[in-house]
Design a protein around this motif. Structure first.
Motif, mmCIF file in Angstrom:
data_model
loop_
_atom_site.group_PDB
_atom_site.id
_atom_site.type_symbol
_atom_site.label_atom_id
_atom_site.label_comp_id
_atom_site.label_asym_id
_atom_site.label_seq_id
_atom_site.Cartn_x
_atom_site.Cartn_y
_atom_site.Cartn_z
ATOM 1 N N CYS A 88 -20.549 42.705 -21.372
ATOM 2 C CA CYS A 88 -20.941 42.233 -20.003
ATOM 3 C C CYS A 88 -20.456 40.884 -19.853
ATOM 4 O O CYS A 88 -21.650 40.241 -19.479
ATOM 5 N N SER A 89 -19.718 40.523 -20.075
ATOM 6 C CA SER A 89 -19.418 39.002 -19.699
ATOM 7 C C SER A 89 -18.126 38.813 -18.733
ATOM 8 O O SER A 89 -16.974 39.555 -19.127
ATOM 9 N N SER A 90 -17.946 38.057 -17.908
ATOM 10 C CA SER A 90 -16.749 37.996 -17.132
ATOM 11 C C SER A 90 -15.621 36.831 -17.594
ATOM 12 O O SER A 90 -16.245 35.919 -18.440
ATOM 13 N N ASN A 91 -14.833 36.725 -16.943
ATOM 14 C CA ASN A 91 -13.863 35.833 -17.347
ATOM 15 C C ASN A 91 -14.052 34.474 -16.615
ATOM 16 O O ASN A 91 -14.052 34.575 -15.485
ATOM 17 N N ASP A 92 -14.433 33.538 -17.548
ATOM 18 C CA ASP A 92 -14.716 32.133 -16.815
ATOM 19 C C ASP A 92 -14.277 31.107 -17.654
ATOM 20 O O ASP A 92 -15.287 30.224 -18.353
ATOM 21 N N GLU A 93 -13.129 30.907 -17.731
ATOM 22 C CA GLU A 93 -12.602 29.829 -18.419
ATOM 23 C C GLU A 93 -12.728 28.610 -17.868
ATOM 24 O O GLU A 93 -12.279 28.381 -16.772
ATOM 25 N N ASN A 94 -13.008 27.557 -18.584
ATOM 26 C CA ASN A 94 -13.404 26.283 -17.868
ATOM 27 C C ASN A 94 -12.111 25.554 -18.456
ATOM 28 O O ASN A 94 -12.303 24.954 -19.592
ATOM 29 N N THR A 95 -11.101 25.383 -17.534
ATOM 30 C CA THR A 95 -9.903 24.613 -17.977
ATOM 31 C C THR A 95 -10.397 22.976 -17.899
ATOM 32 O O THR A 95 -9.252 22.453 -18.687
ATOM 33 N N GLY A 126 -7.956 22.978 -7.495
ATOM 34 C CA GLY A 126 -9.059 23.432 -8.249
ATOM 35 C C GLY A 126 -8.308 23.829 -9.798
ATOM 36 O O GLY A 126 -9.321 24.132 -10.579
ATOM 37 N N ASN A 127 -7.160 23.474 -10.021
ATOM 38 C CA ASN A 127 -6.486 23.780 -11.307
ATOM 39 C C ASN A 127 -7.103 25.203 -11.866
ATOM 40 O O ASN A 127 -7.636 25.330 -12.867
ATOM 41 N N PRO A 128 -7.063 26.355 -11.007
ATOM 42 C CA PRO A 128 -7.623 27.727 -11.482
ATOM 43 C C PRO A 128 -6.908 27.982 -12.655
ATOM 44 O O PRO A 128 -5.516 27.852 -12.855
ATOM 45 N N PRO A 129 -7.354 28.816 -13.844
ATOM 46 C CA PRO A 129 -6.745 29.351 -14.945
ATOM 47 C C PRO A 129 -5.746 30.317 -14.383
ATOM 48 O O PRO A 129 -4.614 30.503 -14.997
ATOM 49 N N ALA A 130 -5.949 31.056 -13.254
ATOM 50 C CA ALA A 130 -5.026 31.883 -12.741
ATOM 51 C C ALA A 130 -5.121 31.950 -11.402
ATOM 52 O O ALA A 130 -5.887 32.019 -10.939
ATOM 53 N N VAL A 131 -4.014 31.946 -10.589
ATOM 54 C CA VAL A 131 -3.769 32.087 -9.122
ATOM 55 C C VAL A 131 -4.064 33.573 -8.770
ATOM 56 O O VAL A 131 -3.087 34.172 -9.353
ATOM 57 N N THR A 132 -4.978 33.972 -8.188
ATOM 58 C CA THR A 132 -5.256 35.190 -7.608
ATOM 59 C C THR A 132 -5.018 35.448 -6.226
ATOM 60 O O THR A 132 -5.379 36.782 -5.921
#
Lengths: 239, 797
Positions: free
Chosen positions: A25-32, A207-213
């Protein structure tokens, strides 16, 4: 008898399910953002490019024009816009800037250079500048290449890496329509003032997102980092 | 004006329901059926007799006798099941006249049920088509109405994503609204969606958004995994999802239900069904309203929603009328309207407004005639229309990012015949044609797509232990040509407890409008995509205008006007083990080969460095793996089931390109942790985007009769899957962007009151509130409370 059995089975099942869920139960939340800082380099976050230019053929409400170029100076992180002819005349042929962000989405980057005719600094003051592409991660580039390598470098524009020989900094996917910076491309630069620097272009999305969704994620907002060796030596160690 | 007409139509609907309500009280129940069941002169007791579509069932007594009374007029199917014997099925029409008692001879053998993972009831065929999933050589999964009701799901995508090997996937490149279904590794563009056996249209970048469809009026969902073009033609390259709407009214009844909960979800349904005109006809009508606020899975970067809020209205009706003793006229229609406006705030005043209005219409007329008990014909006409008005705009300066109006119309006529020799063989043949039109701003020089098709399907039981199915279908498309698709499947009953199944089938998908006629220029990225059929003239024109700097003649010669249909071949084999009546386990392996997949390739470079693309066929992709299913009933009214799928989906051309050292595949792979880099090997290729290696699910359904309580808990697992390429080498390796593996847990609890007229349901989806920014369409926890009331005549027994 049977009832207690049922209860036991239920409990077991419930436990299993709960256990399974807590494990995962943890979400993807990389801090780049955090990993970009190394204490020595300068990190530029979300530097806005020309967000007002036309993006589509048949869209209402937008003036169709090409993207305005802006210049960037490493020493004081100054962004210089070339909105008018006067702006261009004032800045283009000087050694007061290091990078020019041109073309669609300001995605084509030039290092100030007087010799290449499509460079905004053409016939200007930056006579001896050059770029060398190193296929290394930014932090692993500790030394600028030899001057002979700079002298022989044929790199003019750093943009879409659309062919094998292209030194571009990003790849535009025709299947996802999203631009993605190519990792492990570090540009060693000989600057107009003769000093050596290294540059990593990281993202063009806000925002330099880890992935563009989202296909319409705001761009261009540049995230990049660079290091200029102030003492004039070739050491580019930022570790 | 518009409001008044909407009001009037609502009034009509309400009037309709009132009429229906009164007729419930007046329905006639005056028919009776009785019979004797034998096996070689011996009566069989304890056989279960079910009369479909009524809910009546009986058990034969010691003399093999059974009887039913109080049946309204209509067509029924009698199904008799008993351990150690083949299922016996007979159709019977009741019209008020006395029916002679039936004398039924049972054949020994075990039941010939379809692969039936989720269904708890027997298979009912759709009365308006003779082409049925039972002729499929590929495995069939059936989800019945009861399961749908118990799950408490509202939209079709919610039901399907809990099935083994099926995933609902966002297609980022198609925009925020492009969501599709994936099945055994096949993308949504290869999955055909049908309603009552007729194809549904309206796709966004090849993706069919199943959330358009409410599950409220669905009788059954039939899913075929694998190439099924021999049944349904082009598009059924990877499988089909057939939605069978409510039909077969026996007793008049009406149902009203309302759910409300998280995200301000409202799901309201009013449906009713009744016989009419002295029970010569039956009718069913349902209206549904659904709304949601949408959901945001990426609140770190985006304010607003990533999964769209919408209001959905749908109206559905189906009627069948007995013209004379052996003929029926069928009429069915569905209309859907969805309005959606989605806002996203990316910070600094960047608010995008994304608007979409969708309309969806399906109409069909059928004439069913029985020449005699063995020979039957159905004549059908079908019309479907879909339109989507889409726009995305930046709100602060009111500038449009994209704007498109898309319309699609399909007319289809078909003639079907079936011939059956009771339990030994059945044969279905048909012939038909369709005309399809598509209007889209970005298409150039589109003609209508005309299709002609003809087919034969059959089921044959050469001897007791072997059942075979097969089919052959020919499709001809005006802009592509003809294609023949065969399929063959068999079931061998090794012992009464072990069955072996195998099947082979082929599929194809004719090149669509886009790949042939689209001419699209993207000014922001400076590229041009030219449809294959218009490639040569477009390039010629560009050259005359001095806009071309280089043409890759070799690619042009190879591709222009030469786009082939995408093709697939599916193989499937497996075993079904039923050690006892309460335990069933199935395992099967599948192998799907897809050739000629259509993809883009650079064909020329324009002046100003503009890259010009067209579409070409890729050599080959393979989806292979295995599936396991388990069903277990440890207690009465309790069912535990589990499913697992292992999948490897790879594009073989990627492997070839890596091996050949072709750019950009040949670029070094960098390990971000160490910064080390190495040359790629074919083994570094992970697989196709969005495909998980592992998917699993498990569920427990339980009914506690004394309290009239239904409860279920379902857990779904999806293993990690690639989201996209991070390092620009155009293939997925282990350092690219992956969506993490996750579990979703859903549960539902239902309590029935007032002799099952009233039920109260509590539904909890995604109990542990799992979300991921990379899954924009998967909302967090949803809690809903629902109430439904059924008006029906209480059963005598």
């Amino acid at each position: 008898m049977t009832k207690t059995k049922i209860i036991k089975k239920w409990h077991f099942l419930l436990l299993m399910i709960i256990a399974m869920n807590f494990i995962a139960c943890s979400s993807n939340d990389e801090n780049t953002g955090a990993s970009l800082q190394d204490g020595k380099s300068i990190v530029i976050n979300d530097l806005a490019g020309d967000t007002g230019a036309a993006m589509g053929d048949a869209t209402e409400g937008k003036v169709q024009r090409s993207f305005h170029t802006f210049l960037f100076r490493f020493s004081d992180q100054k962004q210089i816009w070339l909105h008018t002819k006067a702006d261009s005349l004032q800045y283009m042929k000087t050694a007061d800037w290091d990078l020019a962000f041109t073309g669609p989405y300001n995605s084509e980057v030039f290092v100030n250079n007087a010799k290449y005719q499509y460079n905004p600094g053409y016939e200007g003051a930056a006579q001896n500048t050059a770029v060398v592409l190193l296929n290394e991660t930014y932090q692993n580039v500790t030394q600028a290449p030899a001057d002979s390598e700079f002298d022989n470098s044929e790199i003019t524009k750093i943009g879409w890496s659309s062919s094998e020989s292209s030194p571009g900094w990003f790849y535009y996917s025709l299947s996802s329509h999203i631009m993605q910076a190519i990792p492990d491309r570090t540009y060693a630069i000989r600057l107009p003032n003769g000093k050596y620097a290294k540059l990593q272009l990281i993202n063009a999305y806000k925002g330099n997102p880890p992935a563009v969704t989202d296909l319409n994620w705001p761009a261009p907002y540049f995230t990049f980092r660079y290091y200029v060796q102030a003492d004039g030596s070739k050491s580019l160690n930022t570790k | 004006m518009k409001n008044i007409s909407t009001f009037n139509s609502i009034k009509k609907i309400i009037t309709g329901f009132i009429v229906l309500f009164f007729s419930i009280a007046q329905a006639q129940s005056n028919n009776a059926i009785s019979g004797l069941i034998h096996h070689s002169e011996n009566p069989l007791s304890h056989a279960k007799i079910v009369v479909e579509p009524s809910d009546k069932s009986a058990i034969s007594d010691s003399k093999g006798y059974f009887s039913f009374s109080g049946l309204t007029n209509g067509a029924y199917t009698i199904r008799i099941t008993i351990m150690g014997f083949k299922d016996y099925i007979q159709e019977i029409t009741l019209n008020g006249q006395a029916v002679k008692p039936l004398h039924i001879q049972m054949e020994s053998g075990i039941d010939l049920k379809e692969v039936n993972v989720t269904s708890r009831s027997t298979v009912k065929n759709n009365p308006e088509t003779l082409v049925n999933a039972q002729y499929s050589a590929m495995p069939v999964t059936i989800i019945d109405r009861k399961t749908i009701e118990l799950m408490g799901s509202r939209r079709l995508d919610e039901i399907l994503k809990e099935q083994t090997g099926i995933a609902i996937v966002n297609n980022i490149s198609g925009g925020a609204r492009s969501v599709g279904v994936q099945m055994q590794g096949f993308g949504s563009e290869y999955i055909m969606v049908l309603i009552d056996g007729q194809p549904m249209v309206g796709r966004n970048n090849g993706n069919f958004d199943l959330s358009r469809i409410s599950v409220s009026n669905i009788e059954r969902i039939e899913i075929i995994k694998g190439a099924s073009s021999s049944l349904y033609g082009s598009e059924a390259l990877g499988g089909t999802i057939n939605i069978i709407t409510r039909h077969g009214v026996v007793d008049p009844q009406m149902q009203a239900s309302l759910s409300y909960g998280s995200l301000n979800i409202i799901d309201a349904t009013l449906e009713g069904e009744t016989p009419f005109l002295q029970n010569k006809g039956t009718a069913n009508i349902a209206a549904n309203y659904y709304r949601t606020d949408g959901y945001n899975t990426n609140s770190k970067y985006i304010q607003g929603t990533t999964s769209p809020p919408y209001d959905n209205y749908s109206l559905q009706g189906r009627s069948r009328y007995q013209v004379n003793e052996s003929s029926f006229l069928g009429l069915s229609g569905r209309y859907g309207l969805r309005r959606s406006f989605m806002q996203k705030d990316f910070g600094l005043g960047h608010i995008s407004g994304d608007n979409q209005d969708e309309q969806d219409l399906n109409l069909s007329v059928s004439f069913d005639h029985r020449f005699n008990s063995n020979f039957r014909s159905i004549t059908k006409y079908y019309l479907t229309y879909y339109s989507a008005d889409m726009s995305v705009a930046w709100q602060q300066n009111n500038s449009a990012v994209s704007q498109d109006v898309f319309k699609q119309t399909l007319h289809r006529a078909e003639q079907q015949f079936s011939y059956s020799n009771n339990n030994s063989y059945q044969l279905v043949a048909g012939i038909g044609g369709s005309i399809e039109n598509m209007n889209d701003n970005a298409l150039a020089g589109v003609n209508s797509l005309e299709t002609f098709f003809s087919y034969v399907q059959g089921e044959w039981t050469p001897f007791q232990k072997l059942k075979t199915v097969g089919g052959l279908r020919y499709d001809y498309t005006n802009n592509f040509g003809g294609r023949l698709n065969p399929s063959f499947g068999l079931q061998y009953f090794i012992t009464p407890k072990i069955t072996f199944k195998a099947g082979i089938g082929t599929g194809f998908k004719a090149p669509d409008f886009k790949t042939n006629y689209l001419v699209f220029y993207n000014p922001s990225s400076n590229y041009l995509v030219v449809g294959n059929a218009v490639l040569s003239p477009t390039l010629q024109q560009l050259q005359q205008d001095g806009q071309i700097s280089e043409i890759r003649q070799y690619i042009l010669n190879q591709t222009a006007g030469n786009l082939q249909a995408e093709k697939s071949t599916s193989y499937n084999a497996g075993l079904v083990l039923e050690p006892s009546k309460t335990f069933k386990i199935e395992g099967s392996v599948f192998y799907h080969k897809i050739t000629n997949q259509i993809n883009s390739i650079q064909v020329a470079t324009g002046t100003n460095n503009r890259i010009i693309y067209t579409y070409q066929n890729l050599p080959e992709a393979v989806n292979k793996g295995f599936e396991l299913a388990l069903k277990f009933s440890p207690l009465k009214n309790m069912e535990i089931s589990a499913g697992y799928q292992y999948l490897i989906a790879k594009d073989l051309s990627v492997k070839d390109s890596i091996r050949a050292g072709k750019w950009p595949y040949s670029q070094n792979i960098h390990d971000p942790a160490t910064g080390n880099s190495y040359a790629p090997r074919p083994s570094d290729y992970w697989g196709i985007e969005n495909r998980s290696r592992h998917m699993a699910n498990t569920s427990v359904f339980y009914r506690y009769d004394p309290w009239k309580i239904n409860a279920n808990v379902r857990v779904n697992f999806r293993g990690k899957y690639p989201f996209g390429d991070r390092n620009g080498n155009q293939f997925i390796d282990k350092y690219d962007i992956f969506v993490k593996d996750y579990f979703l847990t859903n549960a539902s609890l239902e309590k029935q009151l007032l002799k099952e007229h009233l039920s109260i349901r509590f539904t909890a989806d995604n109990i542990f509130n799992y979300t991921d920014p990379l899954m924009p369409g998967q909302p967090g926890r949803i809690l809903l409370l629902g109430i439904s009331y059924r008006f029906f005549k209480d059963k005598e027994n």
